[in-house]
Design an enzyme around this catalytic site. Structure first.
Site, short mmCIF file in Angstrom:
data_model
loop_
_atom_site.label_atom_id
_atom_site.label_comp_id
_atom_site.label_asym_id
_atom_site.label_seq_id
_atom_site.Cartn_x
_atom_site.Cartn_y
_atom_site.Cartn_z
N GLU A 365 78.42 126.14 62.17
CA GLU A 365 77.44 126.76 61.28
C GLU A 365 78.06 127.79 60.33
O GLU A 365 77.51 128.86 60.09
CB GLU A 365 76.29 127.37 62.11
N GLU A 468 72.40 116.90 66.51
CA GLU A 468 71.50 117.69 67.38
C GLU A 468 70.04 117.36 67.07
O GLU A 468 69.21 118.25 66.88
CB GLU A 468 71.75 119.19 67.19
#
Length: 591
Positions: A365, A468
């Protein structure tokens, strides 16, 4: 750069009748109607290309400049707009346009929005536009209700554009009309040009047929099995049984420590999935909660489960740029102390599991957060990739982030921001970033936007994984299942996606956002839907008899197969691999 899938379009059309015989029927009209155009561009160009679909609904329509009265409350005073009439409910609209900044900024993020009756779709596509060259915006939308008149307009994110001198803003072009945009946050004006706009509608049936086409061409292949005697004579009437024993396209789910010692959970999981990722157990706060006290006990036990059941596993993650997901003691380090801790972490983790994980999310991220880069310098992430590559040269190293395919409203993780960061990594000496990780935490999926974004990412020619996937817990279980099916079909049918991981690790109090089963391992609606897709996307057992040429043909999903031949009391067993290719796979067996 253009990404096309022409090698798939020419796949054995003469055998189309066989293909439809071994796949679910899509519709009575087959592929009638427009075909989806996967073309995407990510380089700024001197000239705009021709519009996709010859413009579709926007053919020959010129943009207008609307004032405040017609666009009350949208945030921009002047904006290029397209007036759209009679948009229909549940139709998928694919939108694209070329954008150029003529004056007022070196670059700016331009976002396409849609005002329909009393609702505004915040983002139906975005692009980082540049001065003096054309950038390609690709997106789309779907409306929950019909709309007689809508306004498609564009908005500049004033927080990122770089201002030119006032003298530069006075430049004029002899050939183009300027569309002047003024943001509510700045008095300066940006002169924006648009060209080659396109809006193409697809019915739900047409979209599904196109998905089926891509599935049948990208995920399947024609096979002909030949049976002969030792002297080469063809054998007619031999009984052939073909069974798929593994799939080329991994679909998996996250697991957590809760699976350890839980036999019902293990049996439920292994029955379905051939791929996994550890939800939290490899993260730094789990393996070294206190400085110098390494603890890989849980991760080791979970790896034993993976090995015992011949499951492939992704490594998640080496570092996480979000400060709140780092150990407390790490957050208190700086300078050389932090650098030394980072070096020990990557060496310890990667050495211990070298060769075990097929992927590693290296710096998680990093579009949204910068814990390490703000303390160790902007090039810190490059060093992480280089060190990981040196220790485990065979693992695929991923750049993993959220809100890339889920939306285009997140200014930190637009598709162009993602691509720009990948190219930065690729330009750095000695760095090889191998994979694109798209988390995929959805609320309401926009399938047209999702496909358009993956089209642009595919121009990088790197493996793409949905890493995810889940649907927000704000929705009921049945709606989660409906939306999950949409996301899975988009991912599985896009030729550039290589695998899908569900973020559905089960805990005593549920899952992160979405569960597939309850605590008694009774499927929830999302679990039933996943089971349906796993069955649908696997070749069912095929039984046939060879013809007068000693052969028979079928279309099968890519993967590993076991084949058995029975003829006049004789039996032969063999196996073969079915990998992607435009030609028929020929398997020759003797009995």
């Amino acid at each position: 750069m253009v990404m096309k899938y022409s090698y798939m379009y020419c796949l054995i059309f003469l055998a189309l009748s066989l293909l439809t015989a071994f796949t679910p029927a899509s519709s009575s009209n087959g592929l009638d109607g427009p075909f989806y155009d996967s073309t995407a561009y990510t380089e700024c160009r001197a000239e705009a290309e021709k519009p996709l679909y010859n413009g579709g609904m926007l053919k020959d329509q010129k943009p207008s400049v609307s004032g405040r009265d017609s666009l009350t409350g949208i945030g921009a005073r002047y904006t290029p707009t397209y007036i759209l009439h009679n948009l229909t409910q549940n139709t998928i609209y694919c939108f694209s346009i070329w954008v150029k900044i003529e004056a007022g900024a070196a670059s700016a993020r331009v976002r396409a929005r849609l005002r329909a009756d009393n609702a505004t779709l915040n983002c139906v596509g975005s692009v980082t536009a540049k001065h003096g060259c054309w950038s390609f915006l690709k997106g789309g939308f779907l409306l929950d209700s019909p709309c007689n008149q809508s306004i498609l307009f564009f908005e500049v994110d004033s927080s990122i554009y770089a201002q030119f001198k006032r003298s530069d803003q006075n430049r004029r072009s002899k050939d183009c009309k300027f569309l002047i945009m003024q943001t509510s946050n700045d008095d300066s004006k940006i002169q924006l040009q648009v060209a080659s706009a396109s809006l193409q509608p697809f019915t739900q049936e047409q979209w599904r047929n196109i998905q089926d086409y891509f599935i049948n061409t990208a995920r399947k292949r024609a096979v002909t099995i030949h049976v002969s005697e030792e002297n080469g004579e063809s054998v007619e009437g031999a009984e052939v049984t073909v069974e798929q024993i593994s799939k080329d396209f991994p679909i998996g789910s996250a697991i957590s420590k809760t699976i350890l010692g839980n036999i019902p959970y293990q049996e439920w999981f292994v029955k379905r999935f051939d791929a996994t990722v550890f939800e939290n157990e490899l993260k730094w706060y789990a393996t070294e909660p206190d400085q110098g006290k390494l603890n890989y006990t849980l991760a080791d036990k979970m790896m034993n489960f993976v090995r015992a059941n011949r499951i492939i596993a992704r490594g998640h993650n080496i570092f996480w740029e979000d400060p709140k997901y780092n150990p407390n003691w790490v957050r208190n380090l700086s300078g050389e102390d932090l650098r030394s801790a980072v070096n020990r972490r990557i060496k310890s983790l990667m050495t211990r599991y070298r060769g075990e994980f097929v992927h590693w999310d290296v710096s998680n991220e990093m579009l949204h957060f910068d814990f390490y880069e703000s303390r160790l310098g902007k090039n810190a992430s490059y060093g992480f990739f280089a060190a990981a590559r040196e220790i485990d040269s065979l693992a695929t190293l991923f750049f993993n982030d959220f809100n890339v395919v889920e939306t285009c409203s997140d200014e930190k993780s637009t598709v162009d921001e993602y691509i720009a960061r990948v190219r930065e990594l690729q330009r750095y000496d000695g760095i090889r970033m191998d994979g694109i990780g798209l988390e995929g935490h959805f609320t309401t999926p926009n399938v047209a936007l999702m496909r358009a974004i993956i089209d642009k990412l595919a121009t990088l020619q790197l493996p793409i994984w949905l890493t995810e996937i889940d649907i927000s817990s704000s929705l009921d279980h049945r709606t989660q299942a409906i939306y999950l099916e949409q996301v899975l079909r988009e991912g599985f049918s896009h030729p550039s996606v290589n695998g899908i991981m569900l973020w559905t690790a089960l805990h005593p109090n549920g899952c992160y956002q979405m569960c597939l089963t309850d605590d008694k391992f009774r499927n929830l609606p999302a679990g039933d839907m996943v089971d349906q897709k796993l069955l649908e996307w696997k070749t069912r057992e095929v039984k046939a008899t060879t013809d007068d040429h000693g052969s028979f043909s079928f279309f099968g999903f890519l993967g590993e197969y076991r084949v058995g031949i029975v003829y006049q009391g004789k039996t032969v067993n063999s196996s073969f691999s079915l990998s992607q290719g435009p030609e028929t796979k020929h398997v020759r067996l003797q009995i």
